[in-house]
Design a protein around this motif. Structure first.
Motif, mmCIF file in Angstrom:
data_model
loop_
_atom_site.group_PDB
_atom_site.id
_atom_site.type_symbol
_atom_site.label_atom_id
_atom_site.label_comp_id
_atom_site.label_asym_id
_atom_site.label_seq_id
_atom_site.Cartn_x
_atom_site.Cartn_y
_atom_site.Cartn_z
ATOM 1 N N LEU A 29 0.804 -1.217 0.000
ATOM 2 C CA LEU A 29 0.000 0.000 0.000
ATOM 3 C C LEU A 29 0.842 1.275 0.000
ATOM 4 N N SER A 30 2.184 1.094 0.032
ATOM 5 C CA SER A 30 3.112 2.238 0.023
ATOM 6 C C SER A 30 2.907 3.156 1.221
ATOM 7 N N VAL A 31 2.724 2.547 2.397
ATOM 8 C CA VAL A 31 2.645 3.300 3.654
ATOM 9 C C VAL A 31 3.543 2.581 4.658
ATOM 10 N N SER A 32 3.615 3.104 5.866
ATOM 11 C CA SER A 32 4.436 2.468 6.894
ATOM 12 C C SER A 32 3.652 1.360 7.591
ATOM 13 N N ALA A 33 4.382 0.427 8.203
ATOM 14 C CA ALA A 33 3.729 -0.637 8.963
ATOM 15 C C ALA A 33 2.937 -0.058 10.138
ATOM 16 N N ALA A 34 3.450 1.016 10.716
ATOM 17 C CA ALA A 34 2.736 1.670 11.821
ATOM 18 C C ALA A 34 1.402 2.236 11.337
ATOM 19 N N ALA A 35 1.388 2.774 10.108
ATOM 20 C CA ALA A 35 0.140 3.307 9.557
ATOM 21 C C ALA A 35 -0.871 2.199 9.325
ATOM 22 N N VAL A 36 -0.391 1.059 8.832
ATOM 23 C CA VAL A 36 -1.290 -0.088 8.631
ATOM 24 C C VAL A 36 -1.888 -0.516 9.964
ATOM 25 N N SER A 37 -1.042 -0.610 10.982
ATOM 26 C CA SER A 37 -1.506 -1.020 12.306
ATOM 27 C C SER A 37 -2.556 -0.056 12.850
ATOM 28 N N GLN A 38 -2.315 1.250 12.677
ATOM 29 C CA GLN A 38 -3.254 2.249 13.183
ATOM 30 C C GLN A 38 -4.570 2.208 12.408
ATOM 31 N N LEU A 39 -4.505 2.036 11.084
ATOM 32 C CA LEU A 39 -5.727 1.949 10.276
ATOM 33 C C LEU A 39 -6.578 0.764 10.705
ATOM 34 N N ILE A 40 -5.917 -0.378 10.952
ATOM 35 C CA ILE A 40 -6.657 -1.576 11.344
ATOM 36 C C ILE A 40 -7.244 -1.402 12.742
ATOM 37 N N ARG A 41 -6.489 -0.775 13.629
ATOM 38 C CA ARG A 41 -6.998 -0.546 14.986
ATOM 39 C C ARG A 41 -8.235 0.362 14.951
ATOM 40 N N THR A 42 -8.209 1.348 14.051
ATOM 41 C CA THR A 42 -9.365 2.256 13.915
ATOM 42 C C THR A 42 -10.579 1.492 13.396
ATOM 43 N N VAL A 43 -10.368 0.613 12.414
ATOM 44 C CA VAL A 43 -11.475 -0.204 11.895
ATOM 45 C C VAL A 43 -12.055 -1.074 13.000
ATOM 46 N N GLU A 44 -11.183 -1.670 13.825
ATOM 47 C CA GLU A 44 -11.659 -2.516 14.923
ATOM 48 C C GLU A 44 -12.502 -1.707 15.906
ATOM 49 N N GLU A 45 -12.071 -0.486 16.181
ATOM 50 C CA GLU A 45 -12.835 0.376 17.099
ATOM 51 C C GLU A 45 -14.173 0.759 16.488
ATOM 52 N N GLN A 46 -14.170 1.056 15.193
ATOM 53 C CA GLN A 46 -15.419 1.443 14.521
ATOM 54 C C GLN A 46 -16.416 0.284 14.463
ATOM 55 N N MET A 47 -15.898 -0.923 14.281
ATOM 56 C CA MET A 47 -16.772 -2.093 14.190
ATOM 57 C C MET A 47 -17.101 -2.697 15.547
ATOM 58 N N GLY A 48 -16.296 -2.376 16.536
ATOM 59 C CA GLY A 48 -16.504 -2.959 17.856
ATOM 60 C C GLY A 48 -16.136 -4.434 17.909
ATOM 61 N N ARG A 49 -15.223 -4.867 17.026
ATOM 62 C CA ARG A 49 -14.815 -6.275 16.990
ATOM 63 C C ARG A 49 -13.324 -6.359 16.692
ATOM 64 N N ARG A 50 -12.650 -7.289 17.357
ATOM 65 C CA ARG A 50 -11.247 -7.532 17.067
ATOM 66 C C ARG A 50 -11.123 -8.320 15.775
ATOM 67 N N LEU A 51 -10.202 -7.929 14.929
ATOM 68 C CA LEU A 51 -9.987 -8.627 13.656
ATOM 69 C C LEU A 51 -8.711 -9.455 13.659
ATOM 70 N N PHE A 52 -7.765 -9.083 14.531
ATOM 71 C CA PHE A 52 -6.505 -9.822 14.646
ATOM 72 C C PHE A 52 -6.214 -10.113 16.113
ATOM 73 N N HIS A 53 -5.632 -11.272 16.375
ATOM 74 C CA HIS A 53 -4.963 -11.529 17.642
ATOM 75 C C HIS A 53 -3.499 -11.145 17.433
ATOM 76 N N ARG A 54 -2.958 -10.333 18.282
ATOM 77 C CA ARG A 54 -1.561 -9.923 18.166
ATOM 78 C C ARG A 54 -0.740 -10.736 19.152
ATOM 79 N N VAL A 55 0.057 -11.653 18.620
ATOM 80 C CA VAL A 55 0.884 -12.531 19.444
ATOM 81 C C VAL A 55 2.343 -12.245 19.118
ATOM 82 N N ASN A 56 3.054 -11.624 20.068
ATOM 83 C CA ASN A 56 4.423 -11.173 19.828
ATOM 84 C C ASN A 56 4.438 -10.309 18.562
ATOM 85 N N ARG A 57 5.189 -10.729 17.545
ATOM 86 C CA ARG A 57 5.247 -9.941 16.314
ATOM 87 C C ARG A 57 4.352 -10.513 15.217
ATOM 88 N N LYS A 58 3.599 -11.538 15.553
ATOM 89 C CA LYS A 58 2.741 -12.175 14.564
ATOM 90 C C LYS A 58 1.295 -11.714 14.743
#
Length: 305
Positions: A29-58
């Protein structure tokens, strides 16, 4: 009121889920990994559902994420198709076709030019899969299988087949004229695997012919695919039991002969399964009609009568 997730956020989620990595999604997507993480976190907050389990770096998809991924992937593919079409590029429909491995290795791959010549160019993904296949995860549009494995999706019986003894013409001098025409011919066995347990064996064929099979029914070459067994027979290494859909063309053009007339009907039909999400697409309907005609033409070949 639930806020609709942003398109960029959904795109970030789809890319990360499909590639299995925030870093890979960021590169795509030509953005930073931090930006991807923040975008996904915002989607999770908007939907009220977790989309990923974050285990260490996976990152591992949750149940909600697994449910969303195939639908979003298909949606973005459609958006891409529309964009290309409106941008002036020639429109090429996408089609994912799943068939048994033996059919993908030779039978269908050699015929696809006929479909493309008749119906125009398409981005076709040809998959050789054993049953069961993951329709939604792999976005499969059409599946050809032996037997009705997928009654939870729209499925139709398209052809009834049989197995026929076939061998190369070079072995014709070894064919007996008596009750057992195959007595002097080496046998080629097919190991159908756990999903093909209902396919006839040489022992079944000899019993149906009223001939005592003896030890010869267990000796000889063995292959773990219909296509490989057929190739061994064409090479002159013995006589194989081959499905009509595979061997008809080789019998028609003289690469194979039938040393014995008896055939054994298969217990189940060939079936086509098309999930509802794909049923209305023109390219899927065209491929369905073409594939049915090809299968029925081979199964009904005059060379097999």
């Amino acid at each position: 009121m639930v806020t609709s997730p942003s398109l960029k956020g959904l795109q970030a989620f789809e890319a990360a889920a499909r590639t299995g990595s925030f870093a890979a999604a960021a590169e795509e997507l030509s953005v930073s990994a931090a930006a991807v993480s923040q975008l996904i976190r915002t989607v999770e907050e908007q939907m009220g559902r977790r989309l990923f389990h974050r285990v260490n770096r996976k990152v591992v998809l949750t149940e909600a994420g697994v449910e969303m991924l195939p639908r979003l992937t298909m949606a973005f593919q459609e958006i891409g198709s529309v964009s290309r079409e409106l941008g002036g590029d020639a429109f090429r429909p996408r089609l994912v076709v799943s068939v048994p491995p033996s059919m993908a290795m030779g039978w269908l791959s050699q015929r696809l030019y006929g479909f493309v010549a008749s119906h125009g160019a398409a981005d076709i993904s040809l998959r050789g899969d054993d049953d069961p296949v993951p329709f939604d995860r792999e976005l499969i549009d059409i599946r050809l299988s032996y037997g009705p494995h997928y009654r939870d999706h729209p499925t139709e019986d398209i052809a009834r087949d049989a197995v026929y003894p076939v061998c190369a013409p070079s072995l014709s001098s070894a064919i007996n004229a008596g009750d057992d025409p195959l007595a002097a011919l080496p046998l080629i066995h097919t190991d159908w695997g756990p999903t093909g347990a209902s396919f006839p064996s040489w022992r079944n064929w000899f019993e149906a012919a009223g001939v005592q099979p003896g030890r010869a029914a267990q000796r000889g070459l063995s292959a773990n695919s219909s296509r490989a067994a057929l190739d061994l027979a064409i090479s002159g290494l013995g006589v194989a039991l081959a499905q009509g859909v595979y061997c008809a063309e080789a019998v028609e053009d003289g690469r194979l002969i039938r040393p014995a007339a008896r055939a054994i009907a298969l217990r189940q039909p060939y079936c086509l399964t098309i999930p509802e999400r794909s049923a209305r697409r023109d390219v899927v309907a065209a491929f369905r009609d073409w594939l049915i005609k090809e299968c029925q033409r081979m199964v009904g070949s005059p060379a097999l009568r």
